[in-house]
Design a protein around this motif. Structure first.
Motif, PDB file in Angstrom:
ATOM      1  N   THR A 178      32.815  40.443  76.447  1.00  0.00           N
ATOM      2  CA  THR A 178      33.476  41.152  77.535  1.00  0.00           C
ATOM      3  C   THR A 178      33.553  42.641  77.233  1.00  0.00           C
ATOM      4  O   THR A 178      33.384  43.083  76.101  1.00  0.00           O
ATOM      5  CB  THR A 178      34.901  40.607  77.718  1.00  0.00           C
ATOM      6  N   TRP A 179      33.849  43.427  78.298  1.00  0.00           N
ATOM      7  CA  TRP A 179      34.027  44.871  78.105  1.00  0.00           C
ATOM      8  C   TRP A 179      35.189  45.144  77.160  1.00  0.00           C
ATOM      9  O   TRP A 179      35.138  46.094  76.374  1.00  0.00           O
ATOM     10  CB  TRP A 179      34.261  45.554  79.454  1.00  0.00           C
ATOM     11  N   GLN A 180      36.226  44.320  77.211  1.00  0.00           N
ATOM     12  CA  GLN A 180      37.355  44.504  76.299  1.00  0.00           C
ATOM     13  C   GLN A 180      36.911  44.335  74.853  1.00  0.00           C
ATOM     14  O   GLN A 180      37.320  45.098  73.970  1.00  0.00           O
ATOM     15  CB  GLN A 180      38.468  43.504  76.630  1.00  0.00           C
ATOM     16  N   ILE A 209      33.929  44.876  73.710  1.00  0.00           N
ATOM     17  CA  ILE A 209      33.149  46.061  73.358  1.00  0.00           C
ATOM     18  C   ILE A 209      34.071  47.209  72.986  1.00  0.00           C
ATOM     19  O   ILE A 209      33.841  47.930  72.010  1.00  0.00           O
ATOM     20  CB  ILE A 209      32.215  46.453  74.523  1.00  0.00           C
ATOM     21  N   ASP A 210      35.137  47.379  73.754  1.00  0.00           N
ATOM     22  CA  ASP A 210      36.106  48.435  73.447  1.00  0.00           C
ATOM     23  C   ASP A 210      36.744  48.226  72.084  1.00  0.00           C
ATOM     24  O   ASP A 210      37.156  49.191  71.430  1.00  0.00           O
ATOM     25  CB  ASP A 210      37.206  48.468  74.514  1.00  0.00           C
ATOM     26  N   ASP A 211      36.866  46.973  71.654  1.00  0.00           N
ATOM     27  CA  ASP A 211      37.543  46.667  70.392  1.00  0.00           C
ATOM     28  C   ASP A 211      36.657  46.836  69.166  1.00  0.00           C
ATOM     29  O   ASP A 211      37.145  46.767  68.035  1.00  0.00           O
ATOM     30  CB  ASP A 211      38.072  45.229  70.428  1.00  0.00           C
ATOM     31  N   ASP A 227      35.035  48.488  66.321  1.00  0.00           N
ATOM     32  CA  ASP A 227      35.313  49.702  65.529  1.00  0.00           C
ATOM     33  C   ASP A 227      34.034  50.112  64.818  1.00  0.00           C
ATOM     34  O   ASP A 227      33.587  49.444  63.879  1.00  0.00           O
ATOM     35  CB  ASP A 227      36.438  49.385  64.534  1.00  0.00           C
ATOM     36  N   THR A 268      24.357  55.428  68.227  1.00  0.00           N
ATOM     37  CA  THR A 268      25.568  56.240  68.374  1.00  0.00           C
ATOM     38  C   THR A 268      25.350  57.647  67.826  1.00  0.00           C
ATOM     39  O   THR A 268      25.738  58.645  68.448  1.00  0.00           O
ATOM     40  CB  THR A 268      26.746  55.578  67.643  1.00  0.00           C
TER      41      THR A 268
END
Length: 300
Positions: A2-4, A6-8, A10, A83
């Motif tokens: 999920t996008w969440q 991905i946000d998590d 590190d 990145t």
């Protein structure tokens, strides 16, 4: 994922994982990143939870990747490479107008930049100079706030590329009224200087780092000093007023020595010098303007 999730993720923990794979130890990977081992362990465990797989097998002699960890190594490298590429492209866009942000110490601003920034090679470059102490110069470059930095001190900053572009001669000076000037020979040893009433710069300055490196082995303890000043100019004024011995760039006190406001001591067992370094992040500065500035500062 999920996008969440991905946000998590590190990215620093991803780099830690790759460092553990390379070095075979969480503690060594933590040391490379400049963080405490418990913090590194916590970040790696969180990454495992986010990804839903175990990445490392930890043992008494070190850590090795699990089967899943081995399978994910190449993907981790690709993510970090992409990145870095994104950051470099964004940096190029930021500096497309040929503006270079240069973090520099007051020592560099006073003694180096006036002689070097007039080069015709820099005619079409706008150089913005941000005055900071040596440690803050290194932090500014590490965090990408400045394209390059000029700092002074006995050692190169960790995690940055650097080259010595100048060396400043230092002098030990005091007012004629100081008790040590009464001796016939104005000569000191480091052991004696370490126990004297030395006026010191505050922590974070390159001059303070030089003094600590020279006198530390002889029991010099800055925490017990009564006079700590924010600048070389303040140290010079304190010395002229008889507050103690000061260790300052010779250029700064030449007029005082000529007029007798200050007396210079010879140090018998050391050469007092302050290297000045140009520092940057990565293999080379990321923009053409920054690379031209580096070439000018390095060869002047």
């Amino acid at each position: 994922m999920t996008w969440q999730a991905i946000d998590d993720v590190d990215l620093g923990a991803v780099q830690l994982f790759l460092d553990v794979v390379e070095l075979g130890s969480v503690s060594k990977a933590a040391a490379r990143s400049g963080i405490a081992q418990p913090s590194a362990t916590a970040r790696l465990q969180k990454l495992e939870r986010v990804l839903g797989v175990g990445l490392l097998e930890r043992g008494p002699t070190g850590s090795v990747p699990t089967t899943a960890g081995v399978d994910l190594v190449d993907s981790c490298r690709e993510v970090l490479g992409a990145t870095r590429h994104l950051i470099e492209l964004a940096s190029d866009q930021r500096h497309a107008t040929d503006t270079v942000l240069l973090a520099a110490t007051r020592t560099a601003i006073d003694h180096i930049l006036p002689l070097r920034l007039g080069s015709p090679e820099l005619a079409r470059i706008t150089i913005q100079v941000d005055e900071l102490e040596t440690r803050r110069v290194a932090e500014s470059v590490r965090h990408g706030e400045a394209a390059m930095g000029i700092c002074d001190g006995p050692h190169p900053p960790l995690g940055l590329r650097s080259e010595v572009i100048h060396t400043i001669e230092l002098a030990v000076v005091a007012a004629p009224s100081h008790r040590l000037t009464k001796r016939q020979r104005k000569r000191l040893r480091l052991q004696e200087l370490a126990g004297a009433d030395v006026i010191i710069r505050r922590s974070g300055s390159g001059t303070r780092d030089v003094v600590d490196a020279l006198l530390g082995p002889f029991g010099f303890d800055p925490t017990h000093r009564q006079l700590e000043v924010p600048s070389n100019a303040a140290a010079r004024l304190s010395a002229v007023n008889g507050s103690g011995l000061a260790i300052l760039p010779t250029e700064l006190v030449e007029a005082d020595l000529a007029t007798g406001r200050l007396v210079r001591f010879n140090v018998a067992d050391a050469v007092l010098e302050q290297p000045v370094r140009l520092v940057w992040k990565g293999t080379r500065p990321t923009t053409e303007a920054a690379r031209r500035l580096r070439a000018t500062l390095s060869t002047s």
